[in-house]
Write an enzyme that holds these catalytic residues in place. Structure first.
Site, PDB file in Angstrom:
ATOM      1  N   GLU A  69       0.874  -1.174   0.000  1.00 14.43           N
ATOM      2  CA  GLU A  69       0.000   0.000   0.000  1.00 14.43           C
ATOM      3  C   GLU A  69       0.908   1.220   0.000  1.00 14.43           C
ATOM      4  O   GLU A  69       1.628   1.468   0.969  1.00 14.43           O
ATOM      5  CB  GLU A  69      -0.909   0.051   1.233  1.00 14.43           C
ATOM      6  CG  GLU A  69      -1.800   1.298   1.193  1.00 14.43           C
ATOM      7  CD  GLU A  69      -2.566   1.584   2.482  1.00 14.43           C
ATOM      8  OE1 GLU A  69      -1.968   1.531   3.573  1.00 14.43           O
ATOM      9  OE2 GLU A  69      -3.770   1.890   2.376  1.00 14.43           O
ATOM     10  N   ARG A 106      -4.582   9.251   2.264  1.00 12.14           N
ATOM     11  CA  ARG A 106      -5.445   9.290   3.454  1.00 12.14           C
ATOM     12  C   ARG A 106      -5.572  10.722   3.935  1.00 12.14           C
ATOM     13  O   ARG A 106      -4.574  11.399   4.183  1.00 12.14           O
ATOM     14  CB  ARG A 106      -4.847   8.384   4.550  1.00 12.14           C
ATOM     15  CG  ARG A 106      -5.653   8.276   5.797  1.00 12.14           C
ATOM     16  CD  ARG A 106      -6.961   7.477   5.642  1.00 12.14           C
ATOM     17  NE  ARG A 106      -6.732   6.092   5.300  1.00 12.14           N
ATOM     18  CZ  ARG A 106      -7.169   5.504   4.176  1.00 12.14           C
ATOM     19  NH1 ARG A 106      -7.889   6.191   3.295  1.00 12.14           N
ATOM     20  NH2 ARG A 106      -6.929   4.240   3.926  1.00 12.14           N
ATOM     21  N   HIS A 165     -12.492   5.107   8.427  1.00 13.87           N
ATOM     22  CA  HIS A 165     -11.594   4.925   9.586  1.00 13.87           C
ATOM     23  C   HIS A 165     -12.059   5.783  10.744  1.00 13.87           C
ATOM     24  O   HIS A 165     -12.523   6.900  10.532  1.00 13.87           O
ATOM     25  CB  HIS A 165     -10.164   5.387   9.242  1.00 13.87           C
ATOM     26  CG  HIS A 165      -9.667   4.786   7.977  1.00 13.87           C
ATOM     27  ND1 HIS A 165     -10.008   5.280   6.760  1.00 13.87           N
ATOM     28  CD2 HIS A 165      -8.890   3.718   7.748  1.00 13.87           C
ATOM     29  CE1 HIS A 165      -9.464   4.536   5.808  1.00 13.87           C
ATOM     30  NE2 HIS A 165      -8.782   3.572   6.391  1.00 13.87           N
ATOM     31  N   LYS A 183     -13.815  -1.304   3.126  1.00 17.16           N
ATOM     32  CA  LYS A 183     -12.865  -1.386   4.241  1.00 17.16           C
ATOM     33  C   LYS A 183     -13.345  -0.530   5.410  1.00 17.16           C
ATOM     34  O   LYS A 183     -13.734   0.621   5.223  1.00 17.16           O
ATOM     35  CB  LYS A 183     -11.488  -0.870   3.794  1.00 17.16           C
ATOM     36  CG  LYS A 183     -10.512  -0.771   4.953  1.00 17.16           C
ATOM     37  CD  LYS A 183      -9.216  -0.043   4.598  1.00 17.16           C
ATOM     38  CE  LYS A 183      -8.369   0.132   5.843  1.00 17.16           C
ATOM     39  NZ  LYS A 183      -7.239   1.024   5.646  1.00 17.16           N
ATOM     40  N   GLN A 186      -0.260  -2.406  14.024  1.00 17.15           N
ATOM     41  CA  GLN A 186       0.177  -3.260  12.908  1.00 17.15           C
ATOM     42  C   GLN A 186       1.351  -4.139  13.324  1.00 17.15           C
ATOM     43  O   GLN A 186       2.229  -3.699  14.069  1.00 17.15           O
ATOM     44  CB  GLN A 186       0.625  -2.398  11.723  1.00 17.15           C
ATOM     45  CG  GLN A 186      -0.504  -1.767  10.960  1.00 17.15           C
ATOM     46  CD  GLN A 186       0.003  -0.744   9.939  1.00 17.15           C
ATOM     47  OE1 GLN A 186       1.150  -0.300   9.989  1.00 17.15           O
ATOM     48  NE2 GLN A 186      -0.871  -0.361   9.035  1.00 17.15           N
ATOM     49  N   LYS A 228      -7.492 -13.740  38.377  1.00 13.46           N
ATOM     50  CA  LYS A 228      -7.501 -15.176  38.710  1.00 13.46           C
ATOM     51  C   LYS A 228      -8.697 -15.552  39.586  1.00 13.46           C
ATOM     52  O   LYS A 228      -9.224 -16.659  39.475  1.00 13.46           O
ATOM     53  CB  LYS A 228      -6.183 -15.563  39.387  1.00 13.46           C
ATOM     54  CG  LYS A 228      -4.989 -15.538  38.418  1.00 13.46           C
ATOM     55  CD  LYS A 228      -3.726 -16.064  39.059  1.00 13.46           C
ATOM     56  CE  LYS A 228      -2.573 -16.043  38.073  1.00 13.46           C
ATOM     57  NZ  LYS A 228      -1.330 -16.561  38.619  1.00 13.46           N
ATOM     58  N   ASP A 284      -0.448 -23.234  38.801  1.00 15.15           N
ATOM     59  CA  ASP A 284       0.738 -22.680  39.482  1.00 15.15           C
ATOM     60  C   ASP A 284       1.235 -23.606  40.601  1.00 15.15           C
ATOM     61  O   ASP A 284       2.438 -23.745  40.808  1.00 15.15           O
ATOM     62  CB  ASP A 284       0.425 -21.306  40.097  1.00 15.15           C
ATOM     63  CG  ASP A 284       0.352 -20.211  39.047  1.00 15.15           C
ATOM     64  OD1 ASP A 284       0.951 -20.371  37.963  1.00 15.15           O
ATOM     65  OD2 ASP A 284      -0.311 -19.182  39.307  1.00 15.15           O
ATOM     66  N   GLY A 299      12.341 -18.494  38.177  1.00 12.15           N
ATOM     67  CA  GLY A 299      10.906 -18.361  37.918  1.00 12.15           C
ATOM     68  C   GLY A 299      10.510 -18.784  36.513  1.00 12.15           C
ATOM     69  O   GLY A 299       9.373 -19.160  36.263  1.00 12.15           O
TER      70      GLY A 299
HETATM   71  P1  NAP Z   1       0.362 -10.329  44.441  1.00 12.79           P
HETATM   72  O1  NAP Z   1      -0.882 -11.080  44.691  1.00 12.79           O
HETATM   73  O2  NAP Z   1       0.297  -8.899  44.056  1.00 12.79           O
HETATM   74  O3  NAP Z   1       1.273 -10.440  45.769  1.00 12.79           O
HETATM   75  C1  NAP Z   1       2.470  -9.735  45.843  1.00 12.79           C
HETATM   76  C2  NAP Z   1       3.200 -10.157  47.119  1.00 12.79           C
HETATM   77  O4  NAP Z   1       4.504  -9.614  47.049  1.00 12.79           O
HETATM   78  C3  NAP Z   1       2.562  -9.632  48.395  1.00 12.79           C
HETATM   79  O5  NAP Z   1       2.695 -10.607  49.395  1.00 12.79           O
HETATM   80  C4  NAP Z   1       3.431  -8.394  48.707  1.00 12.79           C
HETATM   81  O6  NAP Z   1       3.516  -8.110  50.078  1.00 12.79           O
HETATM   82  C5  NAP Z   1       4.768  -8.884  48.250  1.00 12.79           C
HETATM   83  N1  NAP Z   1       5.706  -7.816  47.925  1.00 12.79           N
HETATM   84  C6  NAP Z   1       5.594  -6.917  46.913  1.00 12.79           C
HETATM   85  N2  NAP Z   1       6.695  -6.124  46.879  1.00 12.79           N
HETATM   86  C7  NAP Z   1       7.504  -6.540  47.890  1.00 12.79           C
HETATM   87  C8  NAP Z   1       8.776  -6.117  48.364  1.00 12.79           C
HETATM   88  N3  NAP Z   1       9.403  -5.107  47.774  1.00 12.79           N
HETATM   89  N4  NAP Z   1       9.318  -6.770  49.398  1.00 12.79           N
HETATM   90  C9  NAP Z   1       8.677  -7.801  49.986  1.00 12.79           C
HETATM   91  N5  NAP Z   1       7.464  -8.239  49.602  1.00 12.79           N
HETATM   92  C10 NAP Z   1       6.877  -7.614  48.556  1.00 12.79           C
HETATM   93  O7  NAP Z   1       1.247 -11.029  43.324  1.00 12.79           O
HETATM   94  P2  NAP Z   1       1.267 -12.573  42.903  1.00 12.79           P
HETATM   95  O8  NAP Z   1       0.326 -12.787  41.793  1.00 12.79           O
HETATM   96  O9  NAP Z   1       1.142 -13.394  44.116  1.00 12.79           O
HETATM   97  O10 NAP Z   1       2.736 -12.680  42.253  1.00 12.79           O
HETATM   98  C11 NAP Z   1       3.883 -12.582  43.070  1.00 12.79           C
HETATM   99  C12 NAP Z   1       5.115 -12.783  42.201  1.00 12.79           C
HETATM  100  O11 NAP Z   1       5.119 -14.092  41.663  1.00 12.79           O
HETATM  101  C13 NAP Z   1       5.192 -11.828  41.011  1.00 12.79           C
HETATM  102  O12 NAP Z   1       6.526 -11.426  40.833  1.00 12.79           O
HETATM  103  C14 NAP Z   1       4.757 -12.689  39.859  1.00 12.79           C
HETATM  104  O13 NAP Z   1       5.315 -12.255  38.624  1.00 12.79           O
HETATM  105  C15 NAP Z   1       5.329 -14.030  40.263  1.00 12.79           C
HETATM  106  N6  NAP Z   1       4.620 -15.143  39.617  1.00 12.79           N
HETATM  107  C16 NAP Z   1       5.377 -15.957  38.834  1.00 12.79           C
HETATM  108  C17 NAP Z   1       4.782 -17.034  38.242  1.00 12.79           C
HETATM  109  C18 NAP Z   1       5.636 -17.917  37.379  1.00 12.79           C
HETATM  110  O14 NAP Z   1       5.075 -18.718  36.641  1.00 12.79           O
HETATM  111  N7  NAP Z   1       6.932 -17.819  37.464  1.00 12.79           N
HETATM  112  C19 NAP Z   1       3.422 -17.297  38.410  1.00 12.79           C
HETATM  113  C20 NAP Z   1       2.680 -16.461  39.235  1.00 12.79           C
HETATM  114  C21 NAP Z   1       3.299 -15.367  39.832  1.00 12.79           C
HETATM  115  P3  NAP Z   1       2.447  -7.167  50.840  1.00 12.79           P
HETATM  116  O15 NAP Z   1       1.310  -8.065  51.195  1.00 12.79           O
HETATM  117  O16 NAP Z   1       3.198  -6.667  51.999  1.00 12.79           O
HETATM  118  O17 NAP Z   1       2.062  -6.091  49.855  1.00 12.79           O
END
Ligand code: NAP
Length: 535
Positions: free
Chosen positions: A35, A67, A137, A163, A225, A313, A354, A504
C-alpha cells in the site's frame, strides 16, 4: 486467500527509491501487496509523476492511498491533486491494482465519483482493472452508524472492496469486525486498530477478510500493525483457516506476557490449528465477565480457553462457577484459577496450574520437608497449597504480617464450599505464619519467593525478600517465582551460599505446560526456551 499488504508512506519524490527498496524487502518476507501511502507525496509539485514511477516500479500489486487528515492521514490538498494522483496510478504500466478512497470523500463530490467510476471501468485487453476500495476509519473508537456505512459501501457499484478500521476500545470489538466479515456482501476488510485489535489483524483469514495490513521494520501507518515477518513466522498467518481455534491470555496489563510466544510455538510444533492472543481486560469482575462471556458465547470465534493472569484469577473461578462448570479442588483451595478451558461436552472448567508448577520446577521430593513461602498473594497461596498438599510442613511469611497470618489461618482448617450444583470440603493443610523477624533462627529445606521483590518493573529489582541470616546450604532448594530478571538478588545470594537455585522461568514454563495439556490433552512436544523470550 487473505492478502498481506505492507503499508509504506512516501513524503517526497526523493524518498521513492528507499520506498521501493522497502517494498522489495517486504516482498521477500512474504507480503503480497504494497500500500503506497502517498498522502504527502500527492501534494508535492512533481507528486503525480513520482506516484506514476512508484506504481510502475512496484514489486508487488499495489494499493494507492491518499489518506485525508480527517481520517488519520496527512492529505489536506485539493481535488485536482487527488485526481492527478489517481489518474497517474491508473495510467502507469502496470497500473495500480487498487485505489483506496474514503467513503466521506467519495460521497461528497460528483466529480470525484465520476473520475473513480471511469478508472474502475477502464480495463481493456491491454490494461488490468483498477479496483476501488471504499474505506472508513475512526481513530477514536467504534464509528457511530457502522452498519449503515458498511451497507452503503457494499451497495455501491463502483467499489469492488469495502474497508472499515477503527480503534478497538476493548478486545470485544474484534468480534464485531469478525461478524461484519462473516456477513459481507462483497470483499471486505474489517480491522481493529490499537493494542486490543491484534486478533482482527491476525485472524482475518479465518473470517475471509480480503486483506490485512502489515508494517515495515521502520514505520507503522496505523497503531497495532505487525510486521510481515511477525504475521508469517510468529503467528503462522498462512495456515489460519475457518477452523482455527482461538485462545487468550487475559490480564491487566498483558503486553509483557510471554504466554502467546510460548503457546503458539507449542501449538505449531504439535500441528494443532490454534492461536493464543494477548487480551488486555480492565481489572473488574464486570469487564472480565463481559469479555470471557462474549468470547465463549460467540458462535463464530471457536474460543476454547484462556490463561488468566494478574487481576483476574479470582474472577476465573467465579465465572466458571456461574457458568455451571467445574472448578478443580486445588484452584478452589487457592481461591484463584489461572486456566479456563472447555471439556469435550462443551462445559467449562477452571484449574490452577501454578501449584503443581512449583512442584514440577522444584524437581525434588517434598513430602516430609520443611518449606518457607515468602508472600501472601496469589502465587504464595498456590505455593502453600502445592507444597502442603505434597506433604511439606509450610511456613508463610510476608512483609505485611497480617496477610500471611490470615492465609495461614484460612488454609490450616478444612472448609466447606457450595457453588451452584457443586459442593465439597477443602482439606486442612499443614501451614502456619511467622514474622520475617523470626526467620533468622529457622532452617528450611525449600524456600519459595512468591513476592514481587526483585521483579523488573516492580520498582524493587535490588531487593531480596529473604532475611540474610536464614541459613542456606547445599541441601536447600530456593525457587524464585520472579522470572524477569532471570538472576534475582535472592537467587544470587542463594547461589553464593551453595543452595540449589530454581528460576521463575522454569515455574512459568511448568504452569504453561500444564495449561497446554489441559487444553489439548497432550503435553507440549518441546520444553520451551531456556530463558524468557525478550519482548
Ligand atoms: P500479588 O498477589 O500482588 O502479591 C504480591 C506479594 O509480594 C505480596 O505478598 C506483597 O507483600 C509482596 N511484595 C511486593 N513487593 C515486595 C517487596 N518489595 N518486598 C517484599 N514483599 C513484597 O502477586 P502474585 O500474583 O502473588 O505474584 C507474586 C510474584 O510471583 C510476582 O513477581 C509474579 O510475577 C510471580 N509469579 C510468577 C509465576 C511464574 O510462573 N513464574 C506465576 C505467578 C506469579 P504485601 O502483602 O506486603 O504487599
Amino acid at each position: 486467500m487473505t492478502l498481506i499488504a505492507v503499508a509504506i508512506s512516501i513524503s517526497t519524490p526523493s524518498a521513492v527509491h528507499r520506498a521501493l527498496e522497502a517494498a522489495h524487502e517486504a516482498k521477500a518476507q512474504g507480503a503480497d501487496v504494497v500500500e503506497w501511502r502517498v498522502d504527502a507525496l500527492a501534494q508535492e509539485p512533481a507528486g503525480a509523476e513520482a506516484i506514476a514511477h512508484l506504481v510502475a516500479r512496484s514489486p508487488m500489486a499495489c494499493v494507492v492511498t491518499l489518506r485525508s487528515d480527517e481520517e488519520g492521514g496527512r492529505f489536506s490538498g485539493s481535488d485536482e491533486e487527488r485526481i492527478a494522483a489517481w489518474v497517474a496510478s491508473s495510467d502507469a504500466h502496470p497500473s495500480a491494482a487498487y485505489i483506496d478512497v474514503e467513503l466521506s470523500t467519495y460521497r461528497a463530490r460528483d466529480g470525484i465519483r465520476a473520475v473513480l467510476n471511469r478508472i474502475a471501468h477502464a480495463a481493456s485487453p491491454s490494461k488490468d482493472p483498477v479496483r476501488i476500495i471504499l474505506s472508513f476509519h475512526n481513530f477514536q473508537g467504534r464509528p457511530p452508524g457502522l452498519s449503515a456505512r458498511i451497507a452503503e459501501m457494499w451497495a455501491d457499484p463502483t467499489s469492488a472492496i469495502a474497508k472499515v478500521a477503527w480503534t478497538a476500545r476493548t478486545v470485544r470489538d474484534n468480534l464485531e469486525a469478525f461478524e461484519l466479515l462473516a456477513m459481507r456482501a462483497k470483499p471486505t476488510i474489517a480491522l481493529c486498530m490499537g493494542e486490543h485489535g491484534i486478533m482482527s489483524r491476525v485472524l482475518a483469514p479465518k473470517f475471509g477478510g480480503f486483506l490485512t495490513y502489515a508494517r515495515t521494520d521502520e514505520e507503522e501507518t496505523a497503531p497495532g500493525q505487525l510486521t510481515t515477518r511477525e504475521l508469517i513466522d510468529d503467528w503462522n498467518f498462512r495456515a489460519i483457516n475457518q477452523h482455527t481455534k482461538v485462545y487468550g491470555v487475559i490480564g491487566h496489563p498483558i503486553a509483557h506476557s510471554r504466554s502467546p510466544a510460548i503457546h503458539n510455538a507449542w501449538f505449531r510444533e504439535a500441528q494443532i490449528d490454534a492461536r493464543l492472543f494477548p487480551m488486555s481486560v480492565a481489572p473488574s469482575w464486570e469487564a472480565f465477565k463481559a469479555t470471557v462471556g462474549e468470547m465463549f458465547g460467540s458462535s463464530i470465534l471457536d474460543f476454547y480457553g484462556a490463561a488468566v493472569t494478574i487481576g483476574h484469577k479470582e474472577h476465573a473461578i467465579r465465572f466458571v462457577d456461574e457458568s455451571g462448570g467445574r472448578v478443580d479442588a486445588r484452584a478452589r483451595r487457592i481461591g484463584a484459577a489461572n486456566t479456563i478451558g472447555r471439556d469435550d461436552d462443551g462445559a467449562l472448567f477452571a484449574l490452577n496450574t501454578d501449584a503443581d508448577a512449583i512442584l514440577d520446577a522444584l524437581g525434588c521430593a517434598v513430602s516430609g520437608t520443611r518449606a518457607l513461602v515468602l508472600g501472601a498473594g496469589g502465587a504464595a497461596r498456590a505455593a502453600v497449597v502445592g507444597l502442603a498438599s505434597a506433604g511439606a510442613s509450610v511456613v508463610i511469611a510476608n512483609r505485611t504480617e497480617r496477610r500471611a497470618t490470615s492465609v495461614a489461618v484460612e488454609l490450616a482448617r478444612p472448609a466447606d464450599y457450595h457453588a451452584g450444583h457443586h459442593a465439597g470440603e477443602l482439606p486442612a493443610l499443614d501451614v502456619h505464619a511467622m514474622k520475617l523477624s523470626q526467620l533468622p533462627h529457622e532452617r528450611f529445606d525449600i524456600i519459595v519467593n512468591a513476592t514481587s521483590a526483585g521483579m523488573d518493573g516492580g520498582g524493587s529489582t535490588d531487593e531480596n525478600p529473604l532475611p540474610h541470616e536464614v541459613p542456606l546450604d547445599s541441601h536447600t532448594v530456593v525457587l524464585d517465582a520472579v522470572y524477569a530478571p532471570a538472576m534475582t538478588p535472592l537467587l544470587a545470594h542463594a547461589a553464593q551460599s551453595g543452595a540449589r537455585c530454581v528460576g521463575g522461568w522454569e515455574m512459568f514454563l511448568a504452569q504453561a505446560r500444564r495449561q497446554f495439556e489441559a487444553w489439548t490433552g497432550s503435553p507440549p512436544r518441546s520444553a520451551g526456551p531456556s530463558s524468557a523470550p525478550s519482548i
